[in-house]
Design a protein around this motif. Structure first.
Motif, PDB file in Angstrom:
ATOM      1  N   SER A 115      -9.305  97.034  24.998  1.00  0.00           N
ATOM      2  CA  SER A 115     -10.090  96.128  24.154  1.00  0.00           C
ATOM      3  C   SER A 115     -11.137  96.881  23.342  1.00  0.00           C
ATOM      4  CB  SER A 115     -10.763  95.049  25.013  1.00  0.00           C
ATOM      5  OG  SER A 115     -11.829  95.588  25.775  1.00  0.00           O
ATOM      6  N   TYR A 116     -11.506  98.083  23.792  1.00  0.00           N
ATOM      7  CA  TYR A 116     -12.451  98.914  23.047  1.00  0.00           C
ATOM      8  C   TYR A 116     -11.736 100.008  22.246  1.00  0.00           C
ATOM      9  CZ  TYR A 116     -16.445  96.686  25.287  1.00  0.00           C
ATOM     10  OH  TYR A 116     -17.392  95.772  25.681  1.00  0.00           O
ATOM     11  N   ASN A 117     -10.454  99.800  22.022  1.00  0.00           N
ATOM     12  CA  ASN A 117      -9.655 100.673  21.155  1.00  0.00           C
ATOM     13  C   ASN A 117      -9.612 102.119  21.635  1.00  0.00           C
ATOM     14  OD1 ASN A 117      -9.046  98.552  19.267  1.00  0.00           O
ATOM     15  ND2 ASN A 117     -11.145  98.753  18.506  1.00  0.00           N
ATOM     16  N   MET A 118      -9.518 102.295  22.936  1.00  0.00           N
ATOM     17  CA  MET A 118      -9.352 103.632  23.485  1.00  0.00           C
ATOM     18  C   MET A 118      -7.866 103.964  23.607  1.00  0.00           C
ATOM     19  SD  MET A 118     -12.396 103.069  26.183  1.00  0.00           S
ATOM     20  CE  MET A 118     -14.050 102.791  25.522  1.00  0.00           C
ATOM     21  N   ASN A 119      -7.580 105.225  23.611  1.00  0.00           N
ATOM     22  CA  ASN A 119      -6.196 105.695  23.748  1.00  0.00           C
ATOM     23  C   ASN A 119      -5.871 105.744  25.242  1.00  0.00           C
ATOM     24  OD1 ASN A 119      -3.737 106.934  23.656  1.00  0.00           O
ATOM     25  ND2 ASN A 119      -4.415 108.724  22.508  1.00  0.00           N
ATOM     26  N   VAL A 120      -5.214 104.698  25.723  1.00  0.00           N
ATOM     27  CA  VAL A 120      -5.040 104.502  27.163  1.00  0.00           C
ATOM     28  C   VAL A 120      -3.694 105.034  27.641  1.00  0.00           C
ATOM     29  CG1 VAL A 120      -4.944 102.807  29.033  1.00  0.00           C
ATOM     30  CG2 VAL A 120      -6.527 102.472  27.106  1.00  0.00           C
ATOM     31  N   HIS A 121      -3.744 105.955  28.589  1.00  0.00           N
ATOM     32  CA  HIS A 121      -2.552 106.381  29.315  1.00  0.00           C
ATOM     33  C   HIS A 121      -2.512 105.566  30.612  1.00  0.00           C
ATOM     34  CE1 HIS A 121      -2.023 110.329  27.084  1.00  0.00           C
ATOM     35  NE2 HIS A 121      -3.276 110.004  26.766  1.00  0.00           N
ATOM     36  N   ARG A 122      -1.443 104.848  30.842  1.00  0.00           N
ATOM     37  CA  ARG A 122      -1.287 104.104  32.094  1.00  0.00           C
ATOM     38  C   ARG A 122      -0.356 104.883  33.025  1.00  0.00           C
ATOM     39  NH1 ARG A 122      -1.290  97.785  31.590  1.00  0.00           N
ATOM     40  NH2 ARG A 122      -2.509  97.441  29.698  1.00  0.00           N
ATOM     41  N   TYR A 123      -0.811 105.075  34.243  1.00  0.00           N
ATOM     42  CA  TYR A 123       0.061 105.662  35.264  1.00  0.00           C
ATOM     43  C   TYR A 123       0.281 104.575  36.302  1.00  0.00           C
ATOM     44  CZ  TYR A 123       2.321 109.572  37.629  1.00  0.00           C
ATOM     45  OH  TYR A 123       3.254 110.427  38.166  1.00  0.00           O
ATOM     46  N   GLU A 124       1.477 104.009  36.299  1.00  0.00           N
ATOM     47  CA  GLU A 124       1.725 102.800  37.078  1.00  0.00           C
ATOM     48  C   GLU A 124       2.516 103.091  38.344  1.00  0.00           C
ATOM     49  OE1 GLU A 124       2.448  99.190  35.164  1.00  0.00           O
ATOM     50  OE2 GLU A 124       1.792  99.855  33.189  1.00  0.00           O
ATOM     51  N   GLU A 147      -1.564 114.033  43.845  1.00  0.00           N
ATOM     52  CA  GLU A 147      -0.905 115.214  43.278  1.00  0.00           C
ATOM     53  C   GLU A 147      -0.144 114.866  41.999  1.00  0.00           C
ATOM     54  OE1 GLU A 147      -1.082 118.432  43.954  1.00  0.00           O
ATOM     55  OE2 GLU A 147      -2.596 118.014  45.482  1.00  0.00           O
ATOM     56  N   GLU A 148       0.391 113.649  41.924  1.00  0.00           N
ATOM     57  CA  GLU A 148       1.061 113.227  40.696  1.00  0.00           C
ATOM     58  C   GLU A 148       0.063 113.095  39.551  1.00  0.00           C
ATOM     59  OE1 GLU A 148       4.841 110.704  42.562  1.00  0.00           O
ATOM     60  OE2 GLU A 148       3.331 109.688  41.329  1.00  0.00           O
ATOM     61  N   ILE A 149      -1.119 112.576  39.881  1.00  0.00           N
ATOM     62  CA  ILE A 149      -2.170 112.440  38.863  1.00  0.00           C
ATOM     63  C   ILE A 149      -2.618 113.822  38.394  1.00  0.00           C
ATOM     64  CG2 ILE A 149      -4.408 111.448  38.336  1.00  0.00           C
ATOM     65  CD1 ILE A 149      -2.124 109.424  38.981  1.00  0.00           C
ATOM     66  N   LYS A 150      -2.704 114.752  39.321  1.00  0.00           N
ATOM     67  CA  LYS A 150      -3.079 116.123  38.978  1.00  0.00           C
ATOM     68  C   LYS A 150      -2.092 116.724  37.978  1.00  0.00           C
ATOM     69  CE  LYS A 150      -3.779 120.626  41.246  1.00  0.00           C
ATOM     70  NZ  LYS A 150      -3.789 121.313  42.576  1.00  0.00           N
ATOM     71  N   SER A 151      -0.816 116.532  38.251  1.00  0.00           N
ATOM     72  CA  SER A 151       0.214 117.059  37.349  1.00  0.00           C
ATOM     73  C   SER A 151       0.128 116.415  35.971  1.00  0.00           C
ATOM     74  CB  SER A 151       1.603 116.833  37.950  1.00  0.00           C
ATOM     75  OG  SER A 151       1.749 117.529  39.176  1.00  0.00           O
ATOM     76  N   TYR A 152      -0.147 115.121  35.941  1.00  0.00           N
ATOM     77  CA  TYR A 152      -0.244 114.411  34.669  1.00  0.00           C
ATOM     78  C   TYR A 152      -1.420 114.929  33.851  1.00  0.00           C
ATOM     79  CZ  TYR A 152       0.081 110.498  31.402  1.00  0.00           C
ATOM     80  OH  TYR A 152       0.235 109.741  30.265  1.00  0.00           O
ATOM     81  N   LEU A 153      -2.550 115.169  34.507  1.00  0.00           N
ATOM     82  CA  LEU A 153      -3.733 115.663  33.797  1.00  0.00           C
ATOM     83  C   LEU A 153      -3.503 117.054  33.223  1.00  0.00           C
ATOM     84  CD1 LEU A 153      -6.556 114.426  36.208  1.00  0.00           C
ATOM     85  CD2 LEU A 153      -6.138 113.636  33.879  1.00  0.00           C
ATOM     86  N   LYS A 154      -2.722 117.864  33.906  1.00  0.00           N
ATOM     87  CA  LYS A 154      -2.412 119.203  33.371  1.00  0.00           C
ATOM     88  C   LYS A 154      -1.679 119.101  32.035  1.00  0.00           C
ATOM     89  CE  LYS A 154      -2.069 121.780  37.738  1.00  0.00           C
ATOM     90  NZ  LYS A 154      -1.132 122.504  38.649  1.00  0.00           N
ATOM     91  N   LYS A 155      -0.862 118.061  31.898  1.00  0.00           N
ATOM     92  CA  LYS A 155      -0.078 117.870  30.673  1.00  0.00           C
ATOM     93  C   LYS A 155      -0.875 117.176  29.573  1.00  0.00           C
ATOM     94  CE  LYS A 155       4.160 117.414  33.401  1.00  0.00           C
ATOM     95  NZ  LYS A 155       5.252 116.478  33.817  1.00  0.00           N
ATOM     96  N   HIS A 156      -2.019 116.580  29.949  1.00  0.00           N
ATOM     97  CA  HIS A 156      -2.825 115.831  28.982  1.00  0.00           C
ATOM     98  C   HIS A 156      -4.286 116.261  29.112  1.00  0.00           C
ATOM     99  CE1 HIS A 156       0.786 113.355  29.644  1.00  0.00           C
ATOM    100  NE2 HIS A 156       0.649 113.026  28.366  1.00  0.00           N
TER     101      HIS A 156
END
Length: 383
Positions: free
Chosen positions: A100-109, A119-128
């Protein structure tokens, strides 16, 4: 008598202790009076202790969602990249606020009913690497999952400078939160859960790292501008009119938690979780979450052979027992039992007993007493 009796067992709002109700009936005072300053000064240390932080905790008149929105609008600007971990309805809410505040949202569902994997979140952050904040839900109220936010903070710190922002609304005060030691930057809770108050207050704790980000953020905000609350709280005041009656009650609820001792509070909630889960296992009725992911504050049940909403109507009509239903795609598929705040093992035994009769009433044949017996045995063994 039946029409006035209510056994409230939802994950918020929760029952209110009589002494807290009495405290909220105190005569009104001036919100700029020295009496209010003294009240806030007395409250501040106890809130810091519950959050596990040396920083003062902001008190905002508003719902828990107001606290979540404040965490977003104070730290992130439109167009910034953020990661929202979605394990249920309230993770979804965090994502919607950011969008709603126009942020670029990555959803990890994740599948609803399962905790996220750090550990999955860690891997995702390395890529982004451009992600500026990670939003997570401590207790996902919609599914009864307790997410590993401590472990999340640890892995995020290894690979990213992103802020770690946690929705602790149905967790804080019922399960440990060591915000400073764990490295969490912002944590939010609400008054109507484990703090045993009516709805109407949200509490926001902020790390020094997050304050640095807030000071540099030029995103427009007014009522939810945390800088205002911080400046005023130094002087034991608030920037806007506080919910004084709730503050009277807050002081008493904090006194009750202190009197019991936080470790005992946490142990009580663990006991109620185990008793509830033991009861449904004994009755052969499936639970939504596994034992590892289960929250100490709310348990979600997923029956296969009766309608959860019809069952809830039966126990409400017969016993005044109010249980929560499912949300979003789980609506009509689960029911949820809140066991947090002003709730004890004896309340769990009463609840399970009523539930057993309700299950019989809806047409499922179960041996009456098996659930209660399992909860009793668990209590005797571990209590």
């Amino acid at each position: 008598m039946k029409d006035e009796y209510q056994l409230l067992r939802i994950p918020g709002p929760t029952p209110i202790p009589p002494s807290v109700q009495q405290a909220m009936m105190k005569p009104m005072i001036g919100h700029r009076d020295h009496t209010t300053k003294a009240l806030l000064k007395r409250i501040k240390p106890s809130l810091r202790h519950i959050f596990g932080t040396k920083e003062d905790v902001m008190i905002v008149a508003g719902s828990g969602t107001a606290g979540l929105e404040a965490a977003v609008v104070n730290t992130i600007s439109p167009g910034d990249e953020v990661l929202v971990i979605v394990t249920g309805s309230f993770g979804e809410r965090f994502a919607k606020i950011c969008e709603s505040y126009n942020m670029n949202v990555h959803r990890y569902e994740y599948d609803w009913g399962k905790a996220f994997l750090p550990e999955e979140i860690k891997s995702y952050l390395k890529k982004h690497p451009s992600i500026k904040a990670v939003f997570a839900t401590y207790c996902e109220t919609s599914t009864g999952v307790l997410n590993p936010v401590r472990e999340l903070a640890s892995v995020v710190r290894e690979v990213s400078d992103a802020l770690i922002i946690v929705d602790g609304v149905s967790a804080i005060g019922a399960t440990p939160m060591m915000m400073d030691d764990w490295g969490i930057d912002i944590c939010v809770t609400g008054s109507q859960k484990a703090l045993m108050l009516p709805p109407g207050l949200t509490f926001i704790a902020v790390s020094q790292k997050a304050w640095n980000r807030i000071e540099k953020n030029h995103h427009s905000r007014f009522y939810l501008d945390l800088r205002r609350y911080r400046t005023n709280l130094i002087e034991d005041s608030t920037p806007f009119t506080p919910a004084l009656s709730l503050l009277f009650g807050l002081e008493q609820s904090l006194n009750l938690l202190k009197l019991e001792g936080l470790e005992n509070v946490y142990n009580r909630h663990q006991m109620m979780k185990k008793m509830t889960r033991a009861a449904f296992k004994a009755l052969g009725i499936p639970l939504l979450t596994n034992d590892t992911d289960a929250s100490p504050t709310v348990t979600a049940i997923q029956p296969r052979d009766f309608n959860p909403d019809q069952f809830r109507n039966i126990v409400k009509e017969e016993f005044g027992l109010i249980l929560a239903g499912g949300q979003n795609h789980l609506k009509g598929k689960i029911f949820r039992i809140g066991h947090l705040g002003y709730c004890t093992p004896q309340d769990v035994l009463q609840t399970i007993s009523c539930i057993e009769i309700g299950i019989q009433r809806i047409g499922k044949n179960i041996p009456l007493g098996d659930g209660v017996r399992a909860a009793q045995e668990l209590y005797i063994k571990e209590g």
